[in-house]
Design an enzyme around this catalytic site. Structure first.
Site, mmCIF file in Angstrom:
data_model
loop_
_atom_site.group_PDB
_atom_site.id
_atom_site.type_symbol
_atom_site.label_atom_id
_atom_site.label_comp_id
_atom_site.label_asym_id
_atom_site.label_seq_id
_atom_site.Cartn_x
_atom_site.Cartn_y
_atom_site.Cartn_z
ATOM 1 N N LEU A 226 1.628 112.888 54.186
ATOM 2 C CA LEU A 226 1.562 113.102 55.810
ATOM 3 C C LEU A 226 1.542 111.616 56.274
ATOM 4 O O LEU A 226 0.618 110.913 55.978
ATOM 5 C CB LEU A 226 0.355 113.793 56.069
ATOM 6 C CG LEU A 226 -0.159 114.170 57.355
ATOM 7 C CD1 LEU A 226 1.198 115.147 57.684
ATOM 8 C CD2 LEU A 226 -1.377 114.744 57.507
ATOM 9 N N ASP A 227 2.442 111.759 57.175
ATOM 10 C CA ASP A 227 2.450 110.619 58.242
ATOM 11 C C ASP A 227 2.755 108.991 57.521
ATOM 12 O O ASP A 227 2.367 108.068 57.982
ATOM 13 C CB ASP A 227 1.111 110.358 59.171
ATOM 14 C CG ASP A 227 1.198 111.567 59.750
ATOM 15 O OD1 ASP A 227 1.991 112.178 60.405
ATOM 16 O OD2 ASP A 227 -0.101 112.004 60.187
ATOM 17 N N ALA A 228 3.414 109.017 56.259
ATOM 18 C CA ALA A 228 3.550 107.936 55.622
ATOM 19 C C ALA A 228 4.956 107.640 55.339
ATOM 20 O O ALA A 228 5.334 106.921 54.482
ATOM 21 C CB ALA A 228 2.743 108.134 54.298
#
EC number: 3.5.1.10
Lengths: 283, 283, 283, 283
Positions: A226-228
C-alpha cells in the site's frame, strides 16, 4: 509518422551510437533523445522520438530488425509506440469530485489525449458528473464480502473495453493483486501526502497531529504494498498553525488534482519508465 | 523601549480586550498583535509587541500587576522580553561546515542579533572556521563510553556562559535528556529530510532508495524522541531520477542552511511558541 | 450568528483595545483577529471575526453605535458582513475553459460559497459548459464599434441580478471604466504572467522570447490602468529551454486556474482589503 | 580521463548518430548525453560527457579530426574541456557580504571547484572577508571620472591571472563593454528581482511599491544592455503585506546567494550554452 521508443538494458558502451545509427538507416530523424544511466544499478534507459515523415518502413519489419540488431545483443527491454494512437483510460472514483472534474475538463478540452470508455465507482455520488460529460458510469459497490466479485466485474469491463491503463482518482478502495497483476505499472493512484510520510488512511489528520509546515500529494503506480509503488510526481504546499484539518483538506485538493493530472499526462506521453520500484521521468 | 509578550492560556471570551486595555493603561502602544486559537485543544495564543516610548513603568511592577490582573484570572503562561537584549546562542557542530558558515556569516554581518560565546564540536575539523570568525572553539570528543562525561563538560560551558539556547548545526550526535531537560524547547536541530519521512540516520540515502521526487529539510526543537520534536520550519526542493545521492546531499546542503537559519531567526525574534509538541509560528 | 468586520483608519494608539472592548460589550466573542499597520502610510487595518451565539443585537443598532463610538472618533472606513450571506458572482469568459471549469466545479461541490446568476461571454464557445452546470449563459459579442453598447447590456444583467462582484475568468476583453466605476475593487482578473513582468497581450510569448526560467500568473483587482491593479495572489512554476511556447501555455493553465480560484476564495471570505493600489490579505 | 564536449549547429538529420559514433571510434564511452533542438531557431545543441579511461588519444589530434569529420560538415561551433582543469574565477564585490560569504564557503569546503585568484572591490568594506579566506583583495575605487581607468586596472589583473570568468557578487557598478567584450557570456551577475520585472536600481523598493506577492532573484550573463542578458537561473519566495522593504531585502539575500551559487556551479560544470540571448541549461 512519429513514434516513441522506450529502451532499458544493462549499461554498455556504444548503445546510443548503435540505436541512433539504426534509426537513421531506417529513414527516421531523431526529434528528441533523452537518456539516463543508473550507475548504482548499472542500467541504461533511453527514450527516442523519431519522425519518419511518411516513410515509416513496415512496422513489423522494423520491430523484427530492431530485435535482431539491437534488442537481442544488448539485452534490451523495449517498446515502440505510434504517437497518434490514443490510449484507453479507465477512471475509478468514490465520492470526491475534484480529481474527476479536473481530469474530465482536460479531456473535454482536448488537453488530455485519451479515450475514456467508462467511470467505475463504489458509490453513486458522482453519477451527475459522468452525466455532465456523457461518459458511461458503472456503479459497483464494494464491501469486504463482495470485493472479489466486484473486482471480477471491474475486470470484465476493463477487458471488454481493452483498457490500457487505470487512474484511481481518489478511489477510496484498496485494489487487489487480481487487478494489479493485469495492469503492472499501469494503475496510477493519487495519495494525499508527500510519501513516504503519512502512508495509509487519514494523512491530513496525521499531518495536522504532527504539526508539519508543509503538506503534499504523491502520484504513484500501484503495487501490492500500500502506497509504496514507484513515485511519478509529487508536489507540496506550505501550511501553518493557523490552518485547521479542514484547511489542510481544502489546500490538499488543489495539490491532488494537479499532481494526478501531471502524472497522467506523463504516462500518456510515454515519459515514464519503471525500474527497481522507482521511475525515470523523461522531460 | 520595546518589549514582546508571549501568552498562552485556555481560550476564554474577552482576553484580547483585557490584555490590550492593560497595555494601554500602562502607557504602551501595541505595535503588533498576533493571535491564534487552537480550537481542538481550546488554547489561546498571543504575541504582542509594545512600544513604551521611554515611559516603560518599572518592569518588576509591570510584571507583578500583569500577573495579578491577567495571568492569574486567565490561567496564563506568559513571558515578557526586552527587545534589545541579545540572547546567547551556543553552536554544536561535527564535520559539516555549511550550516556553521551560514550562521556565522549572518552573525558577523549583523543580520542575526545574538551573542555566540562558543562553538562545541566532537571533532576538530571545523576549528579553522572558528578561527576565521574569532569565536572560542571547544573540542569535546564523544564516544559511547565518554558520552556522559562529555555532556557534563558541555553543560559546564553552557552554564558558565549563561547560554540561552543551543543550535545543533549538523551536530551528528544524539543529545541526551541530561541536556534537553536543562534546555526545554531551547535546542534547535536541523534534520536533512521533510520529517516525519526519513527520520534517523542517512535520510538522503533513504530518499534516494524510495525514489522520491522532492527532498526536504526540517528544523525542530529537540525532545527525547529522536527527530520527533515540534517542527519550526521546513522546506523542500525538487529532485529527479537524474540526481545521484551525491546530488541529493549537495542540494540538501542549501536547504539545510536556509531552513536552520530561518528557524534560528524565528526563535531569536520570539516568534515561536510550543504546545502539544507543535509550534505556533507568528509572522 | 457570526459576522466579519473590516476596518481601516489612520494608525492611532488604543484602537485594538477600543474595538475589542466594544465587541465584548455587545455580547460578541472574538473568534479571530488579524491586524496590520502600514508604517509607511501610517494606516491601521483590522479584520475581526466575531461570534454572537444567537444574541446578536439588532444589526442596525449595532452599526449605529459602532459608528458613533468608534468609526467617527477614529476616522474609520469599515464594513460589517453577516457570514451566512452568499455573495453573487458574475463570470465573464471568452474561449478558454480551464478557469471556468475550475470555478464551476468548486461551486458545484460546495467549496465556493457563492451564487452564480449567470455567465457572460463575447463568444459562444463555452455554452456547453454553462449547459453542463445549468447556469444561464448570455452571449454578448464585443467589437470595437459595439463595445459601448455591449457594456451597457452587461451592466443591465449585473444590475438586474444584484451582482456583488465579477470574475474575469480569462475574459479576453478590456473592461472599461463604465463597468469598473460600478464595481471598484470588485472585479477580479487573472493575468497569465507574474506581474509587473509581461503586462498586456501574449505574455507567454514574451516570456519565451526573454528566456525566463520561471513563469507565473497573477490575480488582481481591475483598475483603469491595464494589468496594474492591486495584486491579490500570485504563483509561479519553473520552465526550461526544453519547453516550447505551447508548453508554457499548458503549464500556465494550471497556474491560472489555481491562482484565480484562490483569489476568488479570499474575496468571498472577505480576507482582502485594498489601500494605495495594494492589498492587505488576511490569513 | 573525462572530457566534456559542447556543440551547437544548424539542426540536421543524423548528428547524434555521427557524433556518438566518432566518440566510440576514438575509444571513448559516452557517460552522459544531453541534447536539445530549438525548433523556432532550427538550432541543435548537445552536451557530451565522455570517459576515455586512460586511453584518450592525443587531444590535438582528436580535436583536428573532430573538426574535419564533424565540425566542418555540420557547421558546428564546439568546445572541448578536460574535466579536471579548474577554471579561474574572479570575484567583484561592493559592500554586501552575503553572496561573497556564500561563494567562499563553498569554495573553501571543496564544493565549488574553481581557483579564485583575487577579489576586486570598489570599496574597502569586505577586506575582512578576503583576509578570513586568505584571498588577495584589490581595492579599486570607481567614480564617474575614474571608471575608464579603473576598468583598465581591473583588466590588467584579469589578464595577469588568466581569469576564465567573472562573478559579480552584488557588485554595484555597471560593467562597460570594455570588459564585457573580453568576457562574452563569461560574466555572471545576480540581480535582485525576477527579471524582466524590476530591472535597474532598487528592485525591492519597486516590488514593495507595486505590492507583489512574490519576490525573486535572477542570475544572468552580463551583456551591454543592463539586466537584459541571458538568464541562467531564477528563484522566488512569497511575501505579503506584513513584510516591510527591510523584510524584502532580508528574504532577498537568501534568494540572491542561492541563485548566484547555482548559476556559478552550472557555469563551472559547463552546463550552460548561450544562443539568441537565451540559455540552454543542461541538467
Amino acid at each position: 509518422m512519429k513514434t516513441t521508443i522506450l529502451i532499458h538494458c544493462p549499461d554498455q558502451s556504444g548503445i546510443i551510437s548503435a540505436v541512433t545509427a539504426f534509426i537513421h538507416r531506417q529513414g527516421g530523424n531523431i526529434v528528441y533523445l533523452d537518456q539516463h544511466v543508473d550507475k548504482e544499478a548499472d542500467v541504461f534507459f533511453m527514450r527516442l522520438e523519431s519522425d519518419f515523415e511518411g516513410n515509416l518502413p513496415d512496422i513489423v519489419n522494423f520491430n523484427e530488425e530492431f530485435n535482431a540488431t539491437l534488442a537481442l545483443p544488448y539485452q534490451m527491454q523495449w517498446s515502440h509506440h505510434l504517437d497518434d494512437v490514443k490510449p484507453k483510460m479507465a477512471l475509478f472514483v468514490s465520492k470526491y469530485n475534484h480529481c474527476l472534474y479536473d481530469l474530465l475538463s482536460r479531456y473535454k478540452s482536448g488537453e488530455l489525449l485519451v479515450e475514456i470508455p467508462f467511470i467505475i465507482s463504489n458509490h453513486n455520488d458522482l453519477t451527475y458528473i459522468a452525466e455532465q460529460f456523457e461518459i458511461p458510469f458503472y456503479h459497483i459497490p464494494v464491501t469486504k464480502d463482495t470485493k472479489n466479485i466486484a473486482e471480477s466485474e471491474q475486470l470484465e469491463y476493463l477487458n471488454q473495453y481493452h483498457v490500457d491503463f487505470i487512474v484511481l482518482a481518489r478511489y477510496m478502495q484498496i485494489v487487489s493483486s487480481k487487478i494489479i497483476n493485469e495492469y503492472p505499472n499501469k494503475i496510477i493512484n493519487i495519495h494525499h501526502s508527500f510519501l513516504p510520510a503519512f502512508a495509509g488512511a487519514k494523512p491530513y489528520h496525521a499531518a495536522f497531529a504532527r504539526g508539519v509546515k508543509i503538506i503534499g500529494a504523491t502520484s504513484h503506480y500501484v503495487t501490492e504494498e500500500l502506497d509504496a509503488g514507484p513515485i511519478i510526481e509529487q508536489d507540496v504546499t506550505a501550511v501553518s498553525h493557523s490552518h485547521t484539518i479542514k484547511d489542510f483538506i481544502a489546500k490538499g485538493r488543489d495539490l491532488e488534482k494537479i499532481v494526478l493530472s501531471r502524472a497522467v499526462q506523463l504516462h500518456v506521453k510515454r515519459k515514464t519508465m519503471v525500474y527497481n520500484n522507482k521511475t525515470v521521468i523523461f522531460s
